[in-house]
Design an enzyme around this catalytic site. Structure first.
Site, PDB file in Angstrom:
ATOM      1  N   GLU A  84     -18.448  24.650  28.959  1.00 55.22           N
ATOM      2  CA  GLU A  84     -17.875  24.102  30.197  1.00 55.22           C
ATOM      3  C   GLU A  84     -16.626  23.253  29.926  1.00 55.22           C
ATOM      4  OE1 GLU A  84     -19.733  25.343  32.780  1.00 55.22           O
ATOM      5  OE2 GLU A  84     -21.642  24.283  32.904  1.00 55.22           O
ATOM      6  N   TYR A 130     -23.662   0.363  45.570  1.00 56.46           N
ATOM      7  CA  TYR A 130     -23.317   0.857  44.224  1.00 56.46           C
ATOM      8  C   TYR A 130     -22.996   2.339  44.203  1.00 56.46           C
ATOM      9  CZ  TYR A 130     -23.260  -3.294  41.498  1.00 56.46           C
ATOM     10  OH  TYR A 130     -22.852  -4.483  40.972  1.00 56.46           O
TER      11      TYR A 130
END
Ligand code: 13P
Length: 221
Positions: A84, A130
């Site tokens: 990848e 977050y």
């Protein structure tokens, strides 16, 4: 020890990057964020990149066998790189600030990547600060491609121009950040946000408002 690359962004030295990559790979694996040989991680250096070798378990990476790529993403040392590489290249080329890229098949984020009825640009609502702080405003879903299929690169490049992270449909998350620690933290935060989203799917949760999201991004970047 950090130095500044041609783009003005400080990067850690290669030895430090190797040690951190092995340490964080082991930590992710030990906590179940990656199983088998799933996932791959890369770090930008001043003169190239480190990336995990193909078929390597993140829990048992070898310092010396990490794949070393030159600045054009050509392998120059170590074991053969992740299949990848082009996925990581897409992020580095689309996002000048990206210093590391983490791809996982972590369960909850991958589950969201398999849902047919979610918003393809924002599949996970801004439930917590977050998530917004680490992932940002958007998390586009890139259509399905076979793992390792280089045809995926233009789609990832296009999505990464407007997003720090993407979900590969029926495959898993890819997250970028300024440095390796931040990229791993963002991948962890994404997994927990996906868990919350799935837990609350049949409930009627209160999301952060647009103004709260903008305040977080203005304050924390
Ligand atoms: P590599 O072992 O080639 O890095 O591939 C693992 C993976 O996660 C494919 O999506």
């Amino acid at each position: 020890m950090s130095a500044t690359a041609g783009d003005g962004i400080p990067r850690i030295g290669e030895n430090e990057a190797r040690n951190l990559l092995v340490e964080l790979g082991a930590s992710l694996f030990a906590r179940g964020f990656s199983v088998g040989s799933a996932g791959n991680i890369s770090v930008r250096l001043n003169d190239g990149y480190l990336i995990t070798p193909t078929n390597a378990a993140l829990g048992r990476l070898s310092l010396a066998r990490l794949s070393r790529l030159d600045a054009e993403f050509r392998p120059i040392a170590g074991d053969p790189p992740s299949k990848e590489v082009f996925m990581h290249r897409a992020f580095y080329q689309a996002r000048a600030e990206a210093g590391a890229v983490v791809h996982l098949h972590s369960t909850m984020a991958t589950a969201v990547s398999c849902l047919a009825d979610v918003d393809p640009v924002n599949p996970i609502p801004p439930l917590t600060p977050y998530f917004v702080m680490r992932i940002g405003r958007t998390l586009p879903i890139v259509p399905y491609y076979r793992p390792g299929d280089p045809a995926m690169e233009p789609a990832i490049t296009a999505a990464a121009r407007g997003a720090r992270a993407v979900l590969l449909a029926n495959h898993g998350p890819v997250v970028s950040a300024r440095d390796l620690t931040a990229a791993v933290q963002a991948a962890e935060e994404l997994e927990e946000a996906a868990r919350l989203f799935l837990l609350l799917r049949t409930a009627a949760p209160r999301s952060l408002t647009l103004a709260q999201v903008e305040d977080l991004l203005a304050t924390f970047g």
